[in-house]
Write a protein that holds these residues in place. Structure first.
Motif: not given
Length: 149
Positions: A64, A95, A135, A139
């Motif tokens: 990550a 996330n 994600n 994001s």
């Protein structure tokens, strides 16, 4: 697909959708790098005595962090530059939804599929795919806001 057909399809998308699609593809490339980091750190952790679950938790944080840095530099390069530590923390926080899908898929496969327990890279790959879309959208919306425009 012939180049003209691909160009025609891209042209029909319009600039906003085209940019979003290209951004998603870049996010996928970065995710592939993250998968490689995730797998390498997991196997290193296993070699150092970590278990399948704790090793994966460590490998996920490493992956990550890698994907955040690459997404900041490439995928969402036009986003405003928030302070590094804050943006990294927000990236990890939002996330967590993708992490739940990612780790949940991995843990279920490792627990219930002996072949995956023997070859955990398969679980890592399945988990990465499970968390990809969530994600990306989280994001884009919460970490790299200006890139979504």
């Amino acid at each position: 697909m012939p180049a003209r057909t691909a160009e025609a399809l891209i042209a029909r998308l319009g600039p906003h959708r085209r940019d979003g699609l290209l951004q998603f593809l870049r996010f996928g490339v970065v995710g592939t790098v993250g998968f490689l980091v995730d797998s390498a750190v997991l196997y290193a952790g296993l070699a150092m005595g970590l278990g399948l679950y704790s090793g994966r938790a460590v490998s996920y944080v490493a992956a990550a962090s890698t994907t955040w840095a690459l997404n900041r530099a490439w995928t969402f390069r036009n986003a405003p530059r928030a302070p590094l530590a804050r943006q990294w923390a927000v990236f990890l926080l939002v996330n967590l939804v993708g992490f739940a899908c990612n780790y949940g898929t991995y843990a279920a496969l490792v627990a219930f599929v002996p072949f995956v327990a023997a070859h955990p890279v398969i679980g890592v790959a399945a988990g990465a795919i499970a968390g990809l879309a969530g994600n990306f959208f989280l994001s884009r919306r919460f970490v790299f806001q200006a890139a979504a425009a």
